[in-house]
Enzyme design. Structure first.
Site, PDB file in Angstrom:
ATOM      1  N   CYS B 163       0.812  -1.220   0.000  1.00  0.00           N
ATOM      2  CA  CYS B 163       0.000   0.000   0.000  1.00  0.00           C
ATOM      3  C   CYS B 163       0.842   1.265   0.000  1.00  0.00           C
ATOM      4  CB  CYS B 163      -0.915   0.002   1.215  1.00  0.00           C
ATOM      5  SG  CYS B 163      -1.696  -1.585   1.455  1.00  0.00           S
ATOM      6  N   HIS B 295      -3.350   8.004   5.341  1.00  0.00           N
ATOM      7  CA  HIS B 295      -3.458   6.662   4.770  1.00  0.00           C
ATOM      8  C   HIS B 295      -4.910   6.209   4.971  1.00  0.00           C
ATOM      9  CE1 HIS B 295      -2.078   3.044   3.013  1.00  0.00           C
ATOM     10  NE2 HIS B 295      -2.354   2.310   4.055  1.00  0.00           N
ATOM     11  N   GLU B 306      -2.704   5.752  13.103  1.00  0.00           N
ATOM     12  CA  GLU B 306      -2.288   6.920  12.320  1.00  0.00           C
ATOM     13  C   GLU B 306      -2.565   8.222  13.086  1.00  0.00           C
ATOM     14  OE1 GLU B 306      -3.896   7.044   8.350  1.00  0.00           O
ATOM     15  OE2 GLU B 306      -2.523   8.660   7.760  1.00  0.00           O
ATOM     16  N   LYS B 327      -9.917   7.711   0.690  1.00  0.00           N
ATOM     17  CA  LYS B 327     -10.207   6.313   0.330  1.00  0.00           C
ATOM     18  C   LYS B 327     -11.694   5.989   0.404  1.00  0.00           C
ATOM     19  CE  LYS B 327      -5.786   3.999   1.214  1.00  0.00           C
ATOM     20  NZ  LYS B 327      -4.898   5.061   1.717  1.00  0.00           N
ATOM     21  N   HIS B 332      -9.359   1.832  -1.702  1.00  0.00           N
ATOM     22  CA  HIS B 332      -7.935   1.642  -1.459  1.00  0.00           C
ATOM     23  C   HIS B 332      -7.314   1.085  -2.732  1.00  0.00           C
ATOM     24  CE1 HIS B 332      -4.130   0.824   0.138  1.00  0.00           C
ATOM     25  NE2 HIS B 332      -4.454   0.482   1.377  1.00  0.00           N
ATOM     26  N   PHE B 391       1.223  -2.815   4.652  1.00  0.00           N
ATOM     27  CA  PHE B 391       1.419  -4.125   5.251  1.00  0.00           C
ATOM     28  C   PHE B 391       2.906  -4.453   5.125  1.00  0.00           C
ATOM     29  CE2 PHE B 391      -2.960  -6.401   4.747  1.00  0.00           C
ATOM     30  CZ  PHE B 391      -3.446  -5.659   5.806  1.00  0.00           C
TER      31      PHE B 391
END
Lengths: 86, 403
Positions: B163, B295, B306, B327, B332, B391
């Site tokens: 990502c 994010h 976050e 998003k 995403h 990830f």
């Protein structure tokens, strides 16, 4: 092997323990199973019993499937088997 | 001496639009691009929604030979690259061609190609596949085709960090221009994994929502996959000025960090190190930052981690900055997501419009920042950050400045 013993075997394997080390009042946390281990255990349970377990890691408390102890997991699986295979 | 780096072209295709103007209009309006997935075997998926690119007919855009070589992620990339390079008004010949290259982010490669060909050999039992399966599915295909179409003969490659792929790619391109190695770099990223196998794999992790993406909202219950591409022209500032190019924003700096902790769970410390590192690299004070494109995946874990990282880095200024996740609108876009999201930073810096976090319903005390809920805002922004936390614990944050 009954449902309870099969679940204990799956959880013990995930926790890298002997089935005799897993008791009905054990929590996943006490067995050292983290969130990834939980998702993997649920997958193994689904495969073993050919059922679908409603579980979203973002809101574990939101489904009827109670993961707080081994006992509650066994009860949850018994219910799901009745609903989905009964 | 370090060169300054500016953005002189932008292109995109995603669930909100097939170009930059339509995408920015949708972000201003807070439009949601998430809907029922239209893919084969969708009835066998437990997650049946996504932010799909709709109404895209590759046949009219690419010829027959190109179609046989371009996976959907490459098609998206080329559509976005054409828009970006046309806007920049650049043609690549001689020394400029020799020094300029393409660095793109991508995670899955040609997933729809893989999916279709596995289906044909396993499900349909065929023993023969199209000869171009490999050049079509390799995840550097998009970067290579951009280099071929625009005669870019300098450093070109693909960066894969899930990502954060696009942010890592753009950070690389930034460094190349900043160091004087390349006067121009084409950068960004793309992804297209909205196929049966792609969504099925994600389902397994049980982090996807079945209704919609609600970043930072107390009742959020997971992420929604999107698809698309974002491509930008990063150009050395004096090079851009000499030719009278329109400058959209300055890329001021970046930082990368690794959590070195868990393969899926995010770390506040890792995120905070990337955010504070980007500020330091760009020479910004925390109080200079007015906007952060988060994010903001809409998962329980990402959003609270976050927000905690932002609160740690910015201290009391965290209550005076805006942080939104787009998003909830475009989904995403995995390896392409940082590139699509950079558009929201450009809109904030150039147009003074902050894209909202849509789908926001309930405040979460663990995400107690100004997340620009549901409606866009008009505010002058001098500096902005774009976060990406992948990830694998790989983080990349870009810092941008208004020009």
């Amino acid at each position: 092997m009954n449902i309870k013993d099969k679940v204990i075997r799956i959880i013990a394997e995930q926790a890298v323990l002997e089935p005799s080390d897993v008791t009905m009042d054990s929590t996943l946390e006490s067995l050292g199973i983290d969130s990834l281990g939980l998702v993997e255990s649920i997958f193994a349970i689904e495969e073993e019993f050919d059922i679908s377990v409603p579980f979203n890691a973002n809101e574990p408390e939101a489904s009827d499937f109670d993961i707080s102890t081994v006992s509650s997991i066994v009860t949850g699986i018994e219910t799901l088997i009745k609903e989905q295979k009964g | 001496m370090k060169k300054r780096v500016v953005i002189t072209g932008a292109g995109t295709i995603n669930a909100l639009g097939h170009d930059v103007p339509s995408t920015l209009a949708a972000m201003r309006e807070g439009r949601c691009g998430i809907g029922p997935l239209d893919i084969p075997d969708v009835d066998r998926l437990s997650v049946q929604i996504g932010a799909q690119v709709k109404g895209f007919e590759a046949e009219g855009i690419f010829n027959r030979q190109q179609m046989s070589l371009y996976d959907r992620f490459t098609q998206f990339t080329l559509v976005a690259a054409r828009e970006a390079i046309a806007q920049a008004g650049l043609e690549f010949h001689g020394d400029l061609a020799a020094q300029s290259g393409v660095v793109l982010g991508n995670s899955g490669g040609g997933m729809t190609t893989l999916d279709a060909n596995y289906r044909s050999v396993y499900e349909e039992g065929k023993n023969r596949v199209h000869p171009f399966v490999v050049p079509k599915l390799m995840n550097n295909a998009a970067a290579s085709h951009v280099s071929m179409e625009f005669n870019l003969k300098g450093p070109s490659f693909t960066v894969a960090s899930a990502c954060a792929s696009s942010n890592h790619a753009m950070a690389q391109a930034f460094q190349m221009v900043q160091s004087g190695m390349s006067p121009v770099m084409i950068t960004g990223g793309s992804e297209s994994m909205l196929c049966f196998g792609g969504v099925k794999a994600w389902e397994g992790l049980r982090v996807m929502t079945k209704d919609t993406c609600r970043p930072f909202s107390a009742n959020r219950n997971g992420m929604v996959q999107g698809e698309g591409a974002g491509v930008f022209v990063f150009e050395e500032m004096e090079h851009a000025k000499r030719r009278g190019a329109e400058i959209m924003a300055e890329v001021a700096g970046f930082a990368m960090s690794s959590d070195a902790a868990d393969i899926v769970m995010p770390s506040k410390q890792g995120a905070a190190r990337a955010i504070s590192g980007a500020l330091a690299n760009a020479g910004l004070n925390p109080s200079d930052v007015c906007y952060i494109n988060a994010h903001g995946t809409g998962t329980a874990a990402n959003d609270k981690t976050e927000c905690a990282a932002v609160a740690d880095v910015f201290g009391s200024h965290a209550d005076h900055l805006m942080i939104s996740s787009t998003k909830a609108m475009h989904g995403h876009c995995i390896g392409g997501t940082g590139a699509v999201e950079l558009l929201a930073c450009i809109m904030a810096l150039r147009d003074g419009i902050i894209a909202p976090t849509i789908g926001y319903e309930e405040p979460d005390p663990e995400c107690a920042l100004d997340v620009v809920p549901n409606e866009a805002r008009e505010v002058r922004v001098d500096a902005a950050l774009s976060n990406a936390f992948a990830f694998g614990g790989l983080n990349a944050v870009l810092a941008l400045r208004r020009v």
